[in-house]
Write a protein that holds these residues in place. Sequence first.
Motif, PDB file in Angstrom:
ATOM      1  N   GLU A  51      10.157  63.449  -7.606  1.00  0.00           N
ATOM      2  CA  GLU A  51      11.195  64.164  -6.388  1.00  0.00           C
ATOM      3  C   GLU A  51      11.557  65.683  -6.904  1.00  0.00           C
ATOM      4  OE1 GLU A  51      12.272  63.156  -3.266  1.00  0.00           O
ATOM      5  OE2 GLU A  51      11.178  61.058  -4.138  1.00  0.00           O
ATOM      6  N   CYS A  52      12.060  66.043  -7.787  1.00  0.00           N
ATOM      7  CA  CYS A  52      12.153  67.532  -7.771  1.00  0.00           C
ATOM      8  C   CYS A  52      10.705  68.131  -9.626  1.00  0.00           C
ATOM      9  CB  CYS A  52      13.378  68.211  -8.557  1.00  0.00           C
ATOM     10  SG  CYS A  52      13.639  66.984 -10.331  1.00  0.00           S
ATOM     11  N   GLY A  53      10.000  67.537  -9.669  1.00  0.00           N
ATOM     12  CA  GLY A  53       9.307  68.159 -11.015  1.00  0.00           C
ATOM     13  C   GLY A  53      10.108  67.923 -12.419  1.00  0.00           C
ATOM     14  N   CYS A  66      16.866  60.654 -13.308  1.00  0.00           N
ATOM     15  CA  CYS A  66      15.849  62.450 -13.490  1.00  0.00           C
ATOM     16  C   CYS A  66      17.341  62.793 -13.297  1.00  0.00           C
ATOM     17  CB  CYS A  66      15.330  63.125 -11.893  1.00  0.00           C
ATOM     18  SG  CYS A  66      15.514  65.113 -12.468  1.00  0.00           S
ATOM     19  N   ARG A  67      17.552  63.297 -14.251  1.00  0.00           N
ATOM     20  CA  ARG A  67      19.074  63.629 -14.385  1.00  0.00           C
ATOM     21  C   ARG A  67      19.504  65.574 -13.872  1.00  0.00           C
ATOM     22  NH1 ARG A  67      19.556  64.157 -20.896  1.00  0.00           N
ATOM     23  NH2 ARG A  67      17.766  65.388 -20.238  1.00  0.00           N
ATOM     24  N   ASP A  68      18.528  65.375 -13.729  1.00  0.00           N
ATOM     25  CA  ASP A  68      18.597  66.704 -12.315  1.00  0.00           C
ATOM     26  C   ASP A  68      19.051  66.714 -10.998  1.00  0.00           C
ATOM     27  OD1 ASP A  68      18.387  69.032 -14.850  1.00  0.00           O
ATOM     28  OD2 ASP A  68      16.353  69.041 -14.007  1.00  0.00           O
ATOM     29  N   CYS A  69      18.140  65.137 -10.216  1.00  0.00           N
ATOM     30  CA  CYS A  69      18.364  65.439  -8.876  1.00  0.00           C
ATOM     31  C   CYS A  69      19.266  63.952  -9.075  1.00  0.00           C
ATOM     32  CB  CYS A  69      17.305  65.860  -8.151  1.00  0.00           C
ATOM     33  SG  CYS A  69      15.776  64.474  -8.284  1.00  0.00           S
TER      34      CYS A  69
END
Length: 113
Positions: A51-53, A66-69
């Motif tokens: 999703e966010c790379g 993903c810990r970011d998104c």
Amino acid sequence: MPCFRCGARQTDPVRGASPWKRGVRADRQVLICPGCQSARDWADALDRCAECGSAALVCRLGEVECRDCGHTRDAAPGDLVRSGAAPAAPGDGDLSAEVAAALSRVLRGGPAR
């Protein structure tokens, strides 16, 4: 669990945050030692979020998150995962062989009868 790049084993941590990093490679959780983190390309070998790379992924209970998104997906079954890494040398990273050798050294000739 050893460093996925150099095979160094994590030692007992001191108080505070660990200098070791976590990541996901070929749908498996890996660790990166502080020495290998100094190489510029260490993060290039890690999986990225679809999703966010981001490379800030964790793998747990058959899912990669993903810990970011927050995007999650199912991890590939272990027998289907192909990392693309060179095969390990015989005995390389084989914890059971290391444990057997350590027990042999400690027991000097085998278990008590």
